[in-house]
Motif scaffolding. Sequence first.
Motif, PDB file in Angstrom:
ATOM      1  N   GLY A 101       0.776  -1.235   0.000  1.00 23.74           N
ATOM      2  CA  GLY A 101       0.000   0.000   0.000  1.00 23.74           C
ATOM      3  C   GLY A 101       0.805   1.282   0.000  1.00 23.74           C
ATOM      4  O   GLY A 101       1.971   1.333  -0.408  1.00 23.74           O
ATOM      5  N   ALA A 102       0.168   2.327   0.502  1.00 31.71           N
ATOM      6  CA  ALA A 102       0.767   3.659   0.503  1.00 31.71           C
ATOM      7  C   ALA A 102       0.099   4.518   1.573  1.00 31.71           C
ATOM      8  O   ALA A 102      -1.025   4.240   1.998  1.00 31.71           O
ATOM      9  N   ILE A 103       0.809   5.573   1.986  1.00 29.93           N
ATOM     10  CA  ILE A 103       0.248   6.576   2.881  1.00 29.93           C
ATOM     11  C   ILE A 103       0.466   7.940   2.260  1.00 29.93           C
ATOM     12  O   ILE A 103       1.444   8.160   1.535  1.00 29.93           O
TER      13      ILE A 103
ATOM     14  N   GLU B 169      -0.070   2.357  -8.221  1.00 28.43           N
ATOM     15  CA  GLU B 169      -1.513   2.280  -8.014  1.00 28.43           C
ATOM     16  C   GLU B 169      -1.890   2.684  -6.589  1.00 28.43           C
ATOM     17  O   GLU B 169      -2.866   3.420  -6.370  1.00 28.43           O
ATOM     18  N   SER B 170      -1.119   2.196  -5.621  1.00 29.10           N
ATOM     19  CA  SER B 170      -1.398   2.542  -4.222  1.00 29.10           C
ATOM     20  C   SER B 170      -1.136   4.014  -3.960  1.00 29.10           C
ATOM     21  O   SER B 170      -1.900   4.668  -3.230  1.00 29.10           O
ATOM     22  N   LEU B 171      -0.068   4.552  -4.523  1.00 25.24           N
ATOM     23  CA  LEU B 171       0.228   5.981  -4.361  1.00 25.24           C
ATOM     24  C   LEU B 171      -0.920   6.829  -4.890  1.00 25.24           C
ATOM     25  O   LEU B 171      -1.364   7.774  -4.231  1.00 25.24           O
TER      26      LEU B 171
ATOM     27  N   ALA C  42      -3.988   6.610  -2.503  1.00 22.39           N
ATOM     28  CA  ALA C  42      -3.830   7.352  -1.246  1.00 22.39           C
ATOM     29  C   ALA C  42      -3.900   8.853  -1.490  1.00 22.39           C
ATOM     30  O   ALA C  42      -4.552   9.592  -0.732  1.00 22.39           O
ATOM     31  N   VAL C  43      -3.222   9.315  -2.537  1.00 21.40           N
ATOM     32  CA  VAL C  43      -3.247  10.748  -2.852  1.00 21.40           C
ATOM     33  C   VAL C  43      -4.665  11.190  -3.193  1.00 21.40           C
ATOM     34  O   VAL C  43      -5.123  12.272  -2.770  1.00 21.40           O
ATOM     35  N   ASN C  44      -5.400  10.378  -3.928  1.00 22.65           N
ATOM     36  CA  ASN C  44      -6.767  10.749  -4.308  1.00 22.65           C
ATOM     37  C   ASN C  44      -7.703  10.807  -3.108  1.00 22.65           C
ATOM     38  O   ASN C  44      -8.656  11.607  -3.100  1.00 22.65           O
ATOM     39  N   LEU C  45      -7.455   9.992  -2.094  1.00 21.28           N
ATOM     40  CA  LEU C  45      -8.244  10.092  -0.858  1.00 21.28           C
ATOM     41  C   LEU C  45      -8.041  11.465  -0.211  1.00 21.28           C
ATOM     42  O   LEU C  45      -8.995  12.081   0.280  1.00 21.28           O
TER      43      LEU C  45
END
Length: 551
Positions: free
Chosen positions: A434-436, A455-457, A460-463
């Motif tokens: 994942g990503a933070i 994909e995880s980056l 997380a950024v879109n959240l």
Amino acid sequence: MNQTVTGNLVDIARRSIFPAHIHIAEGRIASIESLGDAILPSLPFITPGFVDAHVHVESSMLIPSEFARLAVVHGTVSTISDPHEIANVCGMEGVEYMIDNGKTVSFKFNFGAPSCVPATIFETAGAALDAKDVSALLQRPEIKYLSEMMNFPGVLHKDPEVMEKIAAAHALGKPVDGHAPGLRGDAAQQYIEAGISTDHECFTLEEALDKLQRGMKILIREGSAAKNFNALIPLLPEWYAQMMFCSDDKHPDSLVLGHINQLCARAVALGIDVFHVLQVACVNPVQHYKLDVGLLQSGDPADFIVLKNLQQFEVAATYINGELVASNGVSHIQPRAWHAINQFDCAPTTAADFSYPLHKWGEEENFEQVYAIEALDGQLITNKLTLPITDFPVHGDAMHASVANDLLKIVVVNRYHQAPIAKSFIRNFGLKAGAIASSVAHDSHNIVAVGVDDESLSAAVNLVIAAQGGVAACGNGQQHVLALPVAGLMTNEDGYAVAEKYTAIDQFVKQELGSTLASPFMTLSFMALLVIPHLKLSDKGLFDGDCFSFV
């Protein structure tokens, strides 16, 4: 309201403890009535309230009124608060926001005029405060000092704009806070001679001692990310007259657990004289910044705390201007409904936006090494790594993160307008999946993210973008976000509820995604802070903090 509080009064100035009645009238100590010379074991201890000598309230993710609700439980009655985080996002409106909200509660916030907005010219911020703006702020009685002068190269080279800000503070008799990590010797002397009186960035005993010997006041910092207590506390017994305690940055989960009281307990446990400890925690900030905060003398504002003992520093009651604001772990400050301000203009991303192409290095270069940031747990400084390209997987025309080598991708996304995404690599976050991501990214507060794949980056950024600011984590089929609608830095929700939400997302990052850091989001927030060496990433590129230029 007139009242009397009884306990063993700790008189720091006279280095004595004696039982007494403290008579309060109209918010001040009307008189102190001694009940004898010997400590009465049946009575609690009364000391001046604690002062956090340097803190960015924004880092608590709480607006000032909520920060106060949590802090008073631990005996904190006042802070020296630098609002440069919100100033970098919202400018003068942000500073006004902090002052106005802080006035709604019985707590003594003492704000500074931010000296470095933006912090550097090598990043994109949401606002700028020039020397004229800073001078106007310093004229206000609520503004007690010039906030940390992070542009220490500007001081050393006598940059006219920097020197004008310092001069404006001196003309009004207001102190200037410093920020000079690693600066020693003749350079430190020059920085001090410019009229800068404090530093909270010392991370070695040798550096702190060098500055103390030159007349500077040193703050022992113990926050959620930077922890310098163990390194600097040996200096306190000899240099207690020139030292203070601060947190600098304190996340909500750790603020719920304790504040300056924790540092007092740790210091006393090491055998340090309790009067020295309390002078550092209570007296020195009040005297240095000329605060309207009482020191438990007749005629002073009735700002004091009742402690169960002088070992654990467990707070039984906190009084500010004679008002009982906390007792036995319960805050009596009521929540305040308050509006949000923000500045956010950022479109959603796709995974392709985070690709790290080989050709970015130039077709003509036959490069074999790659720069990478090494994060250090408990420190704001980072190491600059030069690694062989063979440490990174290459697929097609792009380099990727290597989970096996703990080399993850780090990105910074401009949140103020559409721009190319800055990308690099980082070690020591330890994510396995994942990503933070976070819009708390000192000091310009663009979106910073670390992840194992593109994909995880992007997710997380879109959240964070969808929430118009916040901290987010995704991985293993889960997504979590804590929205921070106030400048992308804070929330106007209940502080205790925010602490619970933050604890949950923090635990998810550690337990589910595998981060090995004590405070992954706090550490993440400093990976774009260019004024702290050695290697950082801004929205404009990878930056060497030692030579103050892009690499």
